[in-house]
Design a protein around this motif. Structure first.
Motif, mmCIF file in Angstrom:
data_model
loop_
_atom_site.group_PDB
_atom_site.id
_atom_site.type_symbol
_atom_site.label_atom_id
_atom_site.label_comp_id
_atom_site.label_asym_id
_atom_site.label_seq_id
_atom_site.Cartn_x
_atom_site.Cartn_y
_atom_site.Cartn_z
ATOM 1 N N LEU A 83 -9.850 1.427 15.365
ATOM 2 C CA LEU A 83 -8.749 1.256 14.410
ATOM 3 C C LEU A 83 -7.526 0.764 15.164
ATOM 4 O O LEU A 83 -7.129 1.354 16.175
ATOM 5 N N LYS A 118 -7.738 4.042 3.955
ATOM 6 C CA LYS A 118 -8.314 2.820 4.501
ATOM 7 C C LYS A 118 -8.425 2.907 6.021
ATOM 8 O O LYS A 118 -9.424 2.466 6.609
ATOM 9 N N ALA A 119 -7.411 3.498 6.670
ATOM 10 C CA ALA A 119 -7.403 3.597 8.133
ATOM 11 C C ALA A 119 -8.547 4.476 8.627
ATOM 12 O O ALA A 119 -9.278 4.100 9.561
ATOM 13 N N ILE A 131 -2.827 -2.573 9.128
ATOM 14 C CA ILE A 131 -4.128 -2.313 9.744
ATOM 15 C C ILE A 131 -4.778 -3.657 10.050
ATOM 16 O O ILE A 131 -4.934 -4.498 9.158
ATOM 17 N N ARG A 169 -11.997 2.848 8.053
ATOM 18 C CA ARG A 169 -12.280 1.801 9.047
ATOM 19 C C ARG A 169 -12.574 2.412 10.411
ATOM 20 O O ARG A 169 -13.432 1.918 11.149
ATOM 21 N N LEU A 170 -11.871 3.467 10.761
ATOM 22 C CA LEU A 170 -12.095 4.119 12.050
ATOM 23 C C LEU A 170 -13.519 4.646 12.156
ATOM 24 O O LEU A 170 -14.166 4.524 13.202
ATOM 25 N N PHE A 228 -3.130 3.735 2.391
ATOM 26 C CA PHE A 228 -3.113 3.235 3.768
ATOM 27 C C PHE A 228 -3.954 4.120 4.679
ATOM 28 O O PHE A 228 -4.802 3.625 5.433
ATOM 29 N N TRP A 229 -3.752 5.435 4.631
ATOM 30 C CA TRP A 229 -4.450 6.332 5.552
ATOM 31 C C TRP A 229 -5.920 6.505 5.175
ATOM 32 O O TRP A 229 -6.763 6.711 6.049
ATOM 33 N N GLU A 282 0.829 -1.200 0.000
ATOM 34 C CA GLU A 282 0.000 0.000 0.000
ATOM 35 C C GLU A 282 0.863 1.249 0.000
ATOM 36 O O GLU A 282 1.909 1.285 0.657
ATOM 37 N N ASP A 332 -7.565 -6.361 10.647
ATOM 38 C CA ASP A 332 -8.949 -6.615 10.234
ATOM 39 C C ASP A 332 -9.788 -7.123 11.400
ATOM 40 O O ASP A 332 -10.979 -6.841 11.482
ATOM 41 N N CYS A 370 -4.627 -9.822 9.746
ATOM 42 C CA CYS A 370 -4.516 -8.850 8.655
ATOM 43 C C CYS A 370 -4.434 -9.618 7.347
ATOM 44 O O CYS A 370 -3.527 -10.439 7.154
ATOM 45 N N ILE A 384 -3.578 -0.155 14.387
ATOM 46 C CA ILE A 384 -2.416 -0.159 13.503
ATOM 47 C C ILE A 384 -1.233 -0.696 14.299
ATOM 48 O O ILE A 384 -0.960 -0.242 15.415
#
Length: 383
Positions: free
Chosen positions: A95, A84-85, A107, A88-89, A81-82, A76, A109, A128, A97
């Protein structure tokens, strides 16, 4: 022995109403679309952020620069990455990490959290991309964030239950609009055998096929059968697709309000765009940046480093417009209300060596001098 018969009763086979299931899943898709739209909006904006390591207000090279800003892991980019982060948050409310043994930011799952009162919480069975790590991670070893509270999804569900009823009724009403309705009657009182039923069904199918596939439909009359259409006389309404669109937009607005996103900004309305951006920065973006900054500082900096004024700072789209604030900046510095470095810190800029001294313009004077009667006379003047 009667009670033994309880174990011999036939267990009913489960049955499903597929039409009802289709309706439920269709409505759930509408709900997910509203939540995803708002979450992706915030995630895309945050993904453009830059992470800086500051030492006494000045940017310093760090081993974390590459991981945070370029390539967190092998699969990624930093923006992916951020995004997706943050997504998800917001959607999952949590979240996690963590750093792998080969120094990759990942991150999680799924995981199992063990809570303690005075010790670090631990995260076990961290998974993950379908791979489960055998190692357990302590709270001090990971970046763990909670967006709001555990009732956020419950509130979305309760809110959608009201809109679901309205949405279902609107879809049903719109489906009935312009629907072809007719009555096929026969001039006989005799009972119908299978042959007569098949004849009537073929005639009705032919009528329906002609009406639905041809712009001009001419059908032959059948002796003993009469077809009358009711479409233009009953069952019509004034509803349009716009009503359904308005309802969906209203639900999107409710979700956006919960997350602190101005409705006009999410829908791309240009009216009052500047005010909408300010509201978004104040009520949504800055709080998210604060949560992420606190998590990074806790995970990446030790207590001694933090005391020595070392920080992780996030610079992103939510920063204030420096050119629009030029006049206000001048007033703050020239009045001595703020130091130059204090203003630069608020704007996301690095400190400068000469920025810790107060600057006051020449025309400022003390209030007590004004009470004494004006300016002091220059003693060098003489007649």
């Amino acid at each position: 022995m009667g009670w033994l018969n309880l174990f011999k009763k036939d267990v009913p086979e489960p049955s499903f109403e597929f039409d009802e299931l289709e309706r439920i899943f269709g409505n759930l898709e509408l709900k997910s679309l509203a939540v995803d739209k708002a979450a992706e909006f915030v995630a895309r904006i945050f993904a453009r952020s830059e992470f800086k390591f500051l030492d006494n207000g000045k940017k310093k090279p760090s081993n974390w620069d590459y991981l945070l800003n370029v390539r967190p892991n092998k699969n990624e980019t930093a923006s992916e990455f951020w995004q997706k982060a943050v997504y998800r948050l917001i959607t999952k409310n949590e979240l996690l990490i963590f750093l792998s043994d080969d120094d990759q930011l990942l991150i999680a799952d799924s995981y199992i959290r063990q809570r303690y009162a005075v010790f670090d919480d631990t995260f076990a069975s961290v998974t993950c991309r379908e791979y489960t790590f055998k190692k357990s991670f302590k709270m001090s070893e990971v970046i763990f964030l909670q967006y709001n509270n555990n009732r956020l999804q419950d509130y979305f569900t309760q809110l959608f239950s009201d809109y679901e009823k309205l949405h279902t009724r609107l879809v049903e009403a719109l489906s009935r609009n312009n629907q072809i309705r007719g009555v096929l009657s026969t001039k006989t009182n005799a009972s119908f055998d299978e042959k007569k039923r098949e004849k009537m069904q073929r005639y009705a199918d032919g009528l329906f096929k002609s009406f639905t596939t041809k712009t001009v439909a001419i059908v032959p009359a059948q002796e003993g059968m009469e077809y009358s259409e009711l479409t233009n006389t009953t069952g019509t309404s004034n509803l349009s697709v716009d009503e359904l669109k308005k309802l969906r937009r209203q639900f999107d607005d409710e979700v956006a309000d919960i997350l602190g996103i101005p409705n006009a900004l999410m829908h791309g309305d240009m009216a009052n765009l500047e005010n909408s951006q300010k509201m978004f920065n104040t009520y949504c973006y800055q709080s998210l940046v604060k949560k992420m900054t606190d998590g990074l500082n806790f995970a990446l900096l030790s207590n001694s480093e933090y005391k020595n004024n070392k920080r992780i700072k996030i610079i992103g789209e939510g920063q204030r417009d420096k050119f629009a604030l030029a006049q206000s900046i001048d007033k703050l510095i020239s009045s001595g209300s703020m130091l130059i470095n204090e203003v630069r810190e608020e704007l996301g800029l690095e400190a400068v060596p000469w920025g810790d001294k107060p600057l006051i313009t020449k025309n400022y004077q003390l209030g007590e001098d004004i009470e004494k009667g004006g300016e002091k006379k220059d003693e060098s003047d003489s007649d």
